[in-house]
Design an enzyme around this catalytic site. Structure first.
Site, PDB file in Angstrom:
ATOM      1  N   ALA A   1       3.891   8.429  -3.067  1.00  0.00           N
ATOM      2  CA  ALA A   1       3.962   7.507  -1.922  1.00  0.00           C
ATOM      3  C   ALA A   1       3.201   6.223  -2.212  1.00  0.00           C
ATOM      4  O   ALA A   1       2.349   5.807  -1.442  1.00  0.00           O
ATOM      5  CB  ALA A   1       3.403   8.188  -0.672  1.00  0.00           C
ATOM      6  N   CYS A   2       3.472   5.568  -3.315  1.00  0.00           N
ATOM      7  CA  CYS A   2       2.737   4.368  -3.706  1.00  0.00           C
ATOM      8  C   CYS A   2       3.128   3.176  -2.840  1.00  0.00           C
ATOM      9  O   CYS A   2       4.274   3.035  -2.427  1.00  0.00           O
ATOM     10  CB  CYS A   2       3.000   4.028  -5.173  1.00  0.00           C
ATOM     11  SG  CYS A   2       2.693   5.414  -6.291  1.00  0.00           S
ATOM     12  N   THR A   3       2.152   2.307  -2.592  1.00  0.00           N
ATOM     13  CA  THR A   3       2.362   1.075  -1.838  1.00  0.00           C
ATOM     14  C   THR A   3       1.751  -0.083  -2.615  1.00  0.00           C
ATOM     15  O   THR A   3       0.627   0.029  -3.108  1.00  0.00           O
ATOM     16  CB  THR A   3       1.693   1.156  -0.454  1.00  0.00           C
ATOM     17  OG1 THR A   3       2.205   2.294   0.255  1.00  0.00           O
ATOM     18  CG2 THR A   3       1.936  -0.098   0.362  1.00  0.00           C
TER      19      THR A   3
ATOM     20  N   GLU B   1      -0.258   7.512  -5.372  1.00  0.00           N
ATOM     21  CA  GLU B   1      -0.260   8.859  -4.803  1.00  0.00           C
ATOM     22  C   GLU B   1       0.608   9.784  -5.652  1.00  0.00           C
ATOM     23  O   GLU B   1       1.632   9.364  -6.194  1.00  0.00           O
ATOM     24  CB  GLU B   1       0.277   8.849  -3.369  1.00  0.00           C
ATOM     25  CG  GLU B   1      -0.681   8.282  -2.332  1.00  0.00           C
ATOM     26  CD  GLU B   1      -0.700   6.768  -2.314  1.00  0.00           C
ATOM     27  OE1 GLU B   1      -1.662   6.200  -1.750  1.00  0.00           O
ATOM     28  OE2 GLU B   1       0.237   6.147  -2.857  1.00  0.00           O
TER      29      GLU B   1
ATOM     30  N   ARG C   1       5.923   2.499   5.341  1.00  0.00           N
ATOM     31  CA  ARG C   1       4.847   1.822   4.613  1.00  0.00           C
ATOM     32  C   ARG C   1       5.256   0.408   4.219  1.00  0.00           C
ATOM     33  O   ARG C   1       4.435  -0.511   4.204  1.00  0.00           O
ATOM     34  CB  ARG C   1       4.443   2.641   3.393  1.00  0.00           C
ATOM     35  CG  ARG C   1       3.612   3.872   3.741  1.00  0.00           C
ATOM     36  CD  ARG C   1       3.144   4.629   2.518  1.00  0.00           C
ATOM     37  NE  ARG C   1       4.222   5.385   1.887  1.00  0.00           N
ATOM     38  CZ  ARG C   1       4.818   5.063   0.759  1.00  0.00           C
ATOM     39  NH1 ARG C   1       4.468   3.963   0.097  1.00  0.00           N
ATOM     40  NH2 ARG C   1       5.777   5.819   0.254  1.00  0.00           N
TER      41      ARG C   1
END
Length: 376
Positions: A28-30, A48, A268
């Site tokens: 879940a990278c942002t 993540e 996100r």
């Protein structure tokens, strides 16, 4: 982890992660880009994953003899890099999953499940580039692309111009045991941003005026989805008048009612756009680094918040580290799950020549200090 760098795939310990991957949620990278009032760009992102990636801080020197991974884990195409890179790796490999080079080009690898589709490395497949063709175009494994880009180019325009000289091919990453689904974000010292997505065996390239990227779906889908949130504003909503009665908002922040707060990639993306566009620009890059850290805190996932099933109690998707890059000052920062102190790697103060990659573990600590690397 050991301080010495493990620079061959043969020394990696085989990990039985295929089952783990089937249980772990998708990463879940942002990521985002901010600009200070003086125009200095600052890049930030979270990383993540559902199990530890064992990331180390690494410095890849100028003129490093890099080599891509070829089919069956054998050495592939090699090149000598032009620029030094500071960043973070995974599984002890001599490649970055996120980083900054000495010219101010920065970027990251983000997970792209269900959408990523690479050129085929299998010459027997009738509908794809054969092995010889991929070799002629300089074949890169999905995890090699960012290291190639940061090691050889000073701007996103230079990367874009070189994309037709390479192919990203569908190779299994030995430690993961799968072909990892990735897409890539890049930003340079001018403030320009680029998104590169392998889809259907080809590279789709987008200018990124927002500077934000998360995960699947594709980048163009996220841009379309923003049309569902065009009324959001950092300015509080005015009271609603009905039949002579006034209904004022409950507290501050009413202009942002409807901002999605869940950890899914679309939510996100919207939240990151809202935060980066509404945040008050800071005067300098140093102040913008601190602003980026505050924004990153909104995307921090603690262990246990995201679970694949009620029965799974040992593997959680969580924020393993967050990074910030001052593209003008050439300073790369990192904080990890076990060490929330922001530590720095200053490319203007490091020795950037050398033959080997240097690595430093992300040890738990409460002390804010530069990352220290062993001497050559």
């Amino acid at each position: 982890m050991a301080n010495s760098f493990r620079n061959t795939l043969g020394r990696l310990t085989a990990l039985p992660l295929v089952l783990a991957l089937s249980l772990a949620p998708a990463a879940a990278c942002t990521s985002f880009l901010l600009k200070s009032a003086d125009g200095s760009p600052v890049y930030g992102r979270t990383l993540e994953f559902g199990f530890p990636l064992e990331s180390e801080a690494i410095v890849i020197p100028r003129h490093y003899a890099a080599r891509a991974t070829g089919p069956e884990g054998k050495p592939g195409w090699g090149w000598k890099s032009r620029y030094a890179i500071a960043g973070l790796n995974a599984f002890g490999l001599p490649v970055v999953v996120d980083g900054l080079n000495e010219k101010g080009l920065a970027g990251g690898i983000l997970y792209f499940p269900g959408v990523a589709g690479y050129a085929r490395s299998d010459s027997s497949h009738p509908d794809s580039a054969d092995t010889d063709s991929a070799d002629q175009r300089h074949a890169l494994a999905p995890w090699d692309f960012l290291t190639w880009a940061l090691g050889n180019f000073a701007s996103v325009a230079e990367v874009r111009a070189a994309l037709d000289t390479i192919a990203i091919v569908d190779l299994v990453q030995p430690t993961l045991g799968i072909v990892p689904p990735f897409h890539y974000t890049l930003h340079d010292a001018s403030g320009a941003s680029l998104v590169i997505e392998p889809i259907g065996g080809r590279l789709k390239v987008y200018d990124n005026p927002l500077g934000v990227m998360t995960n699947a779906p594709s980048f163009d889908w996220h841009l379309t989805n923003l049309r569902n949130y065009v009324k959001l504003s950092p300015v509080d909503a005015a009271p609603l008048k009905i039949a002579g009665e006034s209904f004022a908002p409950l507290g501050a922040g009413s202009g942002l009612l409807g901002v999605p707060g869940d950890p899914t990639p679309p939510s996100r993306f919207v939240r990151a756009v809202g935060l980066t566009l509404s945040a008050e620009p800071q005067k300098t890059a140093a102040e913008t680094v601190r602003l980026a850290e505050h924004i990153l805190n909104n995307f921090d996932i603690p262990m246990g918040l995201v679970r694949v099933s009620p029965q799974e109690t040992s593997r959680f998707e969580y924020t393993q580290w967050s990074s910030i890059a001052d593209l003008s000052g050439r300073v790369y920062y990192v904080k990890s799950y076990d060490n929330q102190a922001l530590r720095s790697i200053d490319l203007t103060k490091l020795e950037l020549e050398g033959r080997s990659v240097r690595a430093a573990p992300l040890r738990p600590s409460s002390r804010a200090a530069p990352v220290e690397f062993p001497k050559h």
